[in-house]
Design a protein around this motif. Structure first.
Motif, PDB file in Angstrom:
ATOM      1  N   ASP A  99      -0.970  22.234 -27.498  1.00 58.24           N
ATOM      2  CA  ASP A  99      -2.227  22.879 -27.889  1.00 58.24           C
ATOM      3  C   ASP A  99      -2.488  24.139 -27.049  1.00 58.24           C
ATOM      4  O   ASP A  99      -3.535  24.279 -26.431  1.00 58.24           O
ATOM      5  CB  ASP A  99      -3.368  21.873 -27.746  1.00 58.24           C
ATOM      6  CG  ASP A  99      -4.695  22.378 -28.301  1.00 58.24           C
ATOM      7  OD1 ASP A  99      -4.677  23.131 -29.285  1.00 58.24           O
ATOM      8  OD2 ASP A  99      -5.739  22.023 -27.740  1.00 58.24           O
ATOM      9  N   GLY A 100      -1.484  25.019 -27.024  1.00 58.10           N
ATOM     10  CA  GLY A 100      -1.667  26.275 -26.303  1.00 58.10           C
ATOM     11  C   GLY A 100      -1.494  26.178 -24.801  1.00 58.10           C
ATOM     12  O   GLY A 100      -2.147  26.921 -24.056  1.00 58.10           O
ATOM     13  N   SER A 101      -0.622  25.290 -24.337  1.00 56.77           N
ATOM     14  CA  SER A 101      -0.429  25.126 -22.891  1.00 56.77           C
ATOM     15  C   SER A 101       0.129  26.392 -22.243  1.00 56.77           C
ATOM     16  O   SER A 101       0.841  27.183 -22.875  1.00 56.77           O
ATOM     17  CB  SER A 101       0.525  23.959 -22.612  1.00 56.77           C
ATOM     18  OG  SER A 101      -0.031  22.733 -23.009  1.00 56.77           O
ATOM     19  N   THR A 102      -0.168  26.542 -20.966  1.00 59.28           N
ATOM     20  CA  THR A 102       0.335  27.682 -20.186  1.00 59.28           C
ATOM     21  C   THR A 102       1.163  27.211 -18.997  1.00 59.28           C
ATOM     22  O   THR A 102       1.376  27.976 -18.042  1.00 59.28           O
ATOM     23  CB  THR A 102      -0.841  28.545 -19.689  1.00 59.28           C
ATOM     24  OG1 THR A 102      -1.724  27.734 -18.892  1.00 59.28           O
ATOM     25  CG2 THR A 102      -1.619  29.136 -20.849  1.00 59.28           C
ATOM     26  N   ASP A 103       1.632  25.963 -19.042  1.00 59.71           N
ATOM     27  CA  ASP A 103       2.338  25.379 -17.891  1.00 59.71           C
ATOM     28  C   ASP A 103       3.820  25.127 -18.175  1.00 59.71           C
ATOM     29  O   ASP A 103       4.427  24.244 -17.574  1.00 59.71           O
ATOM     30  CB  ASP A 103       1.656  24.073 -17.469  1.00 59.71           C
ATOM     31  CG  ASP A 103       1.718  23.017 -18.574  1.00 59.71           C
ATOM     32  OD1 ASP A 103       2.133  23.337 -19.705  1.00 59.71           O
ATOM     33  OD2 ASP A 103       1.349  21.852 -18.303  1.00 59.71           O
ATOM     34  N   ASN A 104       4.399  25.877 -19.127  1.00 59.88           N
ATOM     35  CA  ASN A 104       5.832  25.755 -19.457  1.00 59.88           C
ATOM     36  C   ASN A 104       6.189  24.428 -20.121  1.00 59.88           C
ATOM     37  O   ASN A 104       7.323  23.955 -20.000  1.00 59.88           O
ATOM     38  CB  ASN A 104       6.700  25.961 -18.205  1.00 59.88           C
ATOM     39  CG  ASN A 104       6.546  27.339 -17.594  1.00 59.88           C
ATOM     40  OD1 ASN A 104       6.498  28.333 -18.320  1.00 59.88           O
ATOM     41  ND2 ASN A 104       6.436  27.405 -16.281  1.00 59.88           N
ATOM     42  N   THR A 105       5.243  23.837 -20.825  1.00 60.20           N
ATOM     43  CA  THR A 105       5.517  22.583 -21.541  1.00 60.20           C
ATOM     44  C   THR A 105       6.666  22.752 -22.523  1.00 60.20           C
ATOM     45  O   THR A 105       7.610  21.933 -22.546  1.00 60.20           O
ATOM     46  CB  THR A 105       4.251  22.119 -22.287  1.00 60.20           C
ATOM     47  OG1 THR A 105       3.288  21.660 -21.337  1.00 60.20           O
ATOM     48  CG2 THR A 105       4.565  20.974 -23.242  1.00 60.20           C
ATOM     49  N   ILE A 106       6.620  23.770 -23.360  1.00 56.87           N
ATOM     50  CA  ILE A 106       7.657  23.970 -24.370  1.00 56.87           C
ATOM     51  C   ILE A 106       9.010  24.248 -23.722  1.00 56.87           C
ATOM     52  O   ILE A 106      10.044  23.737 -24.176  1.00 56.87           O
ATOM     53  CB  ILE A 106       7.258  25.115 -25.329  1.00 56.87           C
ATOM     54  CG1 ILE A 106       6.006  24.733 -26.106  1.00 56.87           C
ATOM     55  CG2 ILE A 106       8.408  25.441 -26.290  1.00 56.87           C
ATOM     56  CD1 ILE A 106       6.147  23.493 -26.975  1.00 56.87           C
ATOM     57  N   GLU A 107       9.007  25.020 -22.651  1.00 57.21           N
ATOM     58  CA  GLU A 107      10.263  25.320 -21.972  1.00 57.21           C
ATOM     59  C   GLU A 107      10.910  24.039 -21.440  1.00 57.21           C
ATOM     60  O   GLU A 107      12.132  23.874 -21.521  1.00 57.21           O
ATOM     61  CB  GLU A 107      10.020  26.303 -20.822  1.00 57.21           C
ATOM     62  CG  GLU A 107       9.688  27.723 -21.258  1.00 57.21           C
ATOM     63  CD  GLU A 107       8.247  27.919 -21.677  1.00 57.21           C
ATOM     64  OE1 GLU A 107       7.882  29.062 -22.004  1.00 57.21           O
ATOM     65  OE2 GLU A 107       7.472  26.927 -21.678  1.00 57.21           O
ATOM     66  N   TRP A 108      10.071  23.130 -20.910  1.00 55.33           N
ATOM     67  CA  TRP A 108      10.616  21.863 -20.405  1.00 55.33           C
ATOM     68  C   TRP A 108      11.193  21.025 -21.549  1.00 55.33           C
ATOM     69  O   TRP A 108      12.277  20.441 -21.418  1.00 55.33           O
ATOM     70  CB  TRP A 108       9.523  21.074 -19.676  1.00 55.33           C
ATOM     71  CG  TRP A 108      10.036  19.781 -19.100  1.00 55.33           C
ATOM     72  CD1 TRP A 108      10.676  19.615 -17.910  1.00 55.33           C
ATOM     73  CD2 TRP A 108       9.983  18.490 -19.713  1.00 55.33           C
ATOM     74  NE1 TRP A 108      11.016  18.290 -17.741  1.00 55.33           N
ATOM     75  CE2 TRP A 108      10.603  17.572 -18.833  1.00 55.33           C
ATOM     76  CE3 TRP A 108       9.470  18.009 -20.917  1.00 55.33           C
ATOM     77  CZ2 TRP A 108      10.729  16.219 -19.117  1.00 55.33           C
ATOM     78  CZ3 TRP A 108       9.585  16.652 -21.203  1.00 55.33           C
ATOM     79  CH2 TRP A 108      10.210  15.770 -20.319  1.00 55.33           C
ATOM     80  N   LEU A 109      10.481  20.963 -22.669  1.00 52.88           N
ATOM     81  CA  LEU A 109      10.963  20.195 -23.808  1.00 52.88           C
ATOM     82  C   LEU A 109      12.290  20.756 -24.332  1.00 52.88           C
ATOM     83  O   LEU A 109      13.211  19.998 -24.650  1.00 52.88           O
ATOM     84  CB  LEU A 109       9.911  20.189 -24.925  1.00 52.88           C
ATOM     85  CG  LEU A 109       8.651  19.368 -24.645  1.00 52.88           C
ATOM     86  CD1 LEU A 109       7.565  19.691 -25.666  1.00 52.88           C
ATOM     87  CD2 LEU A 109       8.959  17.873 -24.659  1.00 52.88           C
ATOM     88  N   GLU A 110      12.381  22.070 -24.409  1.00 50.98           N
ATOM     89  CA  GLU A 110      13.623  22.685 -24.872  1.00 50.98           C
ATOM     90  C   GLU A 110      14.779  22.410 -23.916  1.00 50.98           C
ATOM     91  O   GLU A 110      15.907  22.151 -24.344  1.00 50.98           O
ATOM     92  CB  GLU A 110      13.424  24.191 -25.057  1.00 50.98           C
ATOM     93  CG  GLU A 110      12.522  24.531 -26.246  1.00 50.98           C
ATOM     94  CD  GLU A 110      12.235  26.017 -26.358  1.00 50.98           C
ATOM     95  OE1 GLU A 110      12.475  26.743 -25.356  1.00 50.98           O
ATOM     96  OE2 GLU A 110      11.753  26.440 -27.425  1.00 50.98           O
ATOM     97  N   ALA A 111      14.493  22.428 -22.628  1.00 50.22           N
ATOM     98  CA  ALA A 111      15.536  22.177 -21.631  1.00 50.22           C
ATOM     99  C   ALA A 111      16.034  20.736 -21.674  1.00 50.22           C
ATOM    100  O   ALA A 111      17.163  20.455 -21.248  1.00 50.22           O
ATOM    101  CB  ALA A 111      15.015  22.520 -20.232  1.00 50.22           C
ATOM    102  N   HIS A 112      15.193  19.808 -22.182  1.00 47.93           N
ATOM    103  CA  HIS A 112      15.568  18.393 -22.222  1.00 47.93           C
ATOM    104  C   HIS A 112      15.792  17.907 -23.654  1.00 47.93           C
ATOM    105  O   HIS A 112      15.679  16.712 -23.939  1.00 47.93           O
ATOM    106  CB  HIS A 112      14.487  17.548 -21.528  1.00 47.93           C
ATOM    107  CG  HIS A 112      14.405  17.788 -20.053  1.00 47.93           C
ATOM    108  ND1 HIS A 112      13.737  18.869 -19.518  1.00 47.93           N
ATOM    109  CD2 HIS A 112      14.914  17.096 -18.996  1.00 47.93           C
ATOM    110  CE1 HIS A 112      13.829  18.828 -18.195  1.00 47.93           C
ATOM    111  NE2 HIS A 112      14.532  17.781 -17.861  1.00 47.93           N
TER     112      HIS A 112
END
Length: 320
Positions: free
Chosen positions: A44-57
């Motif tokens: 929901d519009g996070s700014t804490d690299n949530t998507i980057e972590w999901l992509e990395a895993h």
């Protein structure tokens, strides 16, 4: 039975990591009829690299997929997750919930039990949903070690922290109301509509989720006050949609609640400033939960005043 686990999240990456790893490790007995499950995370519009972590895993969690949206609130996030969900059954959990390996199985066993009790052939037609146990904990390293406590009891009819429901009941009720963009009530409002459809709440204490939150500190007070103000305003929206006594009690819009918190807070004299020394002392001696309970004196006073203020604003806006 194919399940879609829908998880909205906003800037909760550290605990989200534990949440995802736990929900991705589900086991069950083959005779239960569970085909498979997917996990849908809606950022929901996070700014804490949530998507980057999901992509990395990505390779670590093959059952997990994710979506992004602007910061529109959990109601919109859950609706977006439902749009792409493949399951005929939906499980909602929060992104700060860590579940056990038999979490999914426990929900299914409870639903099958109700299906057999009613003698219904198709389980998705069972007019009920299962509601698991939520145990609050401050233990980040080992959240599942927390015992159940009296304060963990919930009398809510429908809350999305830990619930399993057939998809078609959600669609029949009309999904989540995206007018609830601030904090609070979007799940209980949907619950009122589900109750009108005649759905039964099935308590399922075996489906355990451990709800993590950091130990209470004085630095959290401004954000907690803001949440109570937002919850008050959304409570009035809730009542506007369902002007019944049950909702009035839920949102504390009664003279009893107003005078209760006015008296307990001494009309606001006991507030975040005057109680700060006591709260800090409790925190210093290792009793942050007790400090939070004391803080609820002024937090509830903020909430009740926000309810009445929003209600008065609404009355002034209505044509005479």
């Amino acid at each position: 039975m194919f399940f879609s686990v829908v998880i909205p999240t906003y800037n909760r990456l550290p605990i989200l990591e534990k949440c995802v790893r736990a929900i991705a490790r589900q086991t069950w007995h083959p005779e239960l009829g569970i085909q498979a499950y997917e996990v849908i995370i809606v950022d929901d519009g996070s700014t804490d690299n949530t998507i980057e972590w999901l992509e990395a895993h990505r390779d670590e969690f093959p059952c997990v997929r994710w979506l992004q949206q602007e910061h529109l609130g959990p109601a919109a996030a859950r609706n977006l997750g439902l749009q792409v969900a493949k399951g005929d059954w939906i499980i909602f959990i929060d992104s700060d919930l860590v579940v056990t390996e038999t979490f999914l199985e426990a929900h299914v066993r409870r639903l099958i039990q109700e299906k057999q009790r009613l003698g219904i052939e198709e389980i998705t037609q069972v007019p009920a949903f299962s509601y698991g146990r939520v145990i609050n904990t401050c233990n980040f390293e080992e959240p599942t070690s927390e015992p159940y406590k009296v304060i963990d009891f919930s009398a809510a009819y429908f809350a999305t922290g830990n619930v399993a429901i057939a998809r078609h009941w959600l669609e029949k009720a009309g999904l989540f109301d995206t007018q609830f963009q601030l904090y609070g009530w979007e799940d209980l409002e949907l619950g009122v509509r589900l109750k009108k459809l005649g759905l039964r709440l099935l308590k399922c204490p075996e489906a355990v989720g451990y709800h993590w939150h950091p130990p209470f500190s004085l630095s959290q007070v401004p954000a907690l006050i803001q949440k109570e103000i937002e919850r008050g305003r959304m409570g009035v929206l809730f009542y506007k949609k369902h002007p019944i006594w049950e909702v009035k009690l839920m949102i504390q819009m009664t003279p009893f609640h107003y005078f209760l918190w006015a008296i307990l807070s001494l009309g606001g004299i006991l507030n975040e400033k005057t109680l700060a020394p006591l709260l800090q002392w409790l925190i210093n001696i290792g009793r942050p939960q007790d400090a939070l309970e004391v803080a609820r004196i002024f937090l509830n006073w903020y909430n009740v005043r926000a309810v009445y203020s929003a209600y008065q604003e609404q009355a002034l806006q209505q044509p005479h």
